[in-house]
Design a protein around this motif. Sequence first.
Motif, PDB file in Angstrom:
ATOM      1  N   SER A  10       0.842  -1.195   0.000  1.00  0.00           N
ATOM      2  CA  SER A  10       0.000   0.000   0.000  1.00  0.00           C
ATOM      3  C   SER A  10       0.877   1.246   0.000  1.00  0.00           C
ATOM      4  N   PRO A  11       0.564   2.226  -0.848  1.00  0.00           N
ATOM      5  CA  PRO A  11       1.373   3.452  -0.893  1.00  0.00           C
ATOM      6  C   PRO A  11       1.090   4.396   0.265  1.00  0.00           C
ATOM      7  N   LEU A  12       0.201   4.002   1.184  1.00  0.00           N
ATOM      8  CA  LEU A  12      -0.127   4.878   2.312  1.00  0.00           C
ATOM      9  C   LEU A  12       1.072   5.130   3.219  1.00  0.00           C
ATOM     10  N   TYR A  13       2.116   4.289   3.100  1.00  0.00           N
ATOM     11  CA  TYR A  13       3.289   4.511   3.935  1.00  0.00           C
ATOM     12  C   TYR A  13       3.919   5.877   3.639  1.00  0.00           C
ATOM     13  N   LEU A  14       3.689   6.401   2.431  1.00  0.00           N
ATOM     14  CA  LEU A  14       4.263   7.698   2.068  1.00  0.00           C
ATOM     15  C   LEU A  14       3.760   8.803   2.993  1.00  0.00           C
ATOM     16  N   LEU A  15       2.508   8.685   3.447  1.00  0.00           N
ATOM     17  CA  LEU A  15       1.939   9.691   4.338  1.00  0.00           C
ATOM     18  C   LEU A  15       2.595   9.662   5.709  1.00  0.00           C
ATOM     19  N   LEU A  16       3.193   8.510   6.057  1.00  0.00           N
ATOM     20  CA  LEU A  16       3.781   8.331   7.380  1.00  0.00           C
ATOM     21  C   LEU A  16       5.287   8.568   7.390  1.00  0.00           C
ATOM     22  N   LEU A  17       5.849   8.859   6.242  1.00  0.00           N
ATOM     23  CA  LEU A  17       7.307   9.020   6.168  1.00  0.00           C
ATOM     24  C   LEU A  17       7.849  10.131   7.079  1.00  0.00           C
TER      25      LEU A  17
END
Length: 327
Positions: A10-17
Amino acid sequence: MIERIWSGKSPLYLLLLPLAWLYGLVSGAIRLSYKLGLRKAWHSPVPVVVVGNLTAGGNGKTPVVIWLVEQLQARGIRAGVVSRGYGGKAENYPLLLTPQSTTDQAGDEPVLIYQRTGAPVAVAPDRSAAVKALIEHAQPQIIITDDGLQHYALARDKEIVVVDGVRRFGNGWWLPAGPMRERAGRLQSVDAVIVNGGEAKAGEIAMCLQPGEAVNLNTDERRAVQTLQNVVAMAGIGHPPRFFATLKQCGLEPVRTVGLADHQALNEADVSKLVQSGQTLLMTEKDAVKCRAFAAGHDNWWYLPVDAHLSEPQAAQLLNSVSALIK
């Protein structure tokens, strides 16, 4: 959802970087402060071996601790264990476990280790305090810490890291964008890397978890797990799918699987609701130490113990190097 994020699906990890970068900055600064001597680690007069991991979630660390303690005991070495005691809340720390210690006080993993090995176990948020308590009251020849790789306030003589061989390091990012407590490069500075399942790489020690017979919580009756009927499988561990996969490898297909949070508190009412009349509840040994207190009358509750098996000759070499720490 968190598994998808951490695995990179999931690309949602980008929001948590941004939070991950902050986590990495803080954790890196803490480790550097000890390396530079800006903070002082406490050195135990007894050798300390850390069994830890680089990622959040279950990697098979506690079975490795049990294996190591039992192997040292077989060599006539008195080993003690210290733990943070996650999930427990004692009135006073450090807490030295006794047969009466509960998971509410000490946490599930310390109680499991104590019951399986009979070794002295001490729990405290300050692991140095736990080590001092063990030395004073139990006189161990060596201390094994369950987790604590990132607890640099306690100096250690040897570091062992356990890696999930299937999931490895996911997307490789620090928490919360990924599963990492420290980056994978940290493996270059540890003394041994044990890989649970999957394929071990060069220099790593292959390990597998081998299940024993299912054990009844009330009667201690033992039975081949595949002979249990109408099984509902419950797992409150770091990675429940591993337990369910183990059952399938044993030839057992549960009618339902229930994955719970790691260290999740359990009570009789909630656990009882998981099974209907005629069904059998099968749980991990880690869950069983929490359920035993209220298992009376539930003759259909069973658990499946597992043992860590490490490849030879690397296992013997690791044990020799740990044993050599004792003067």
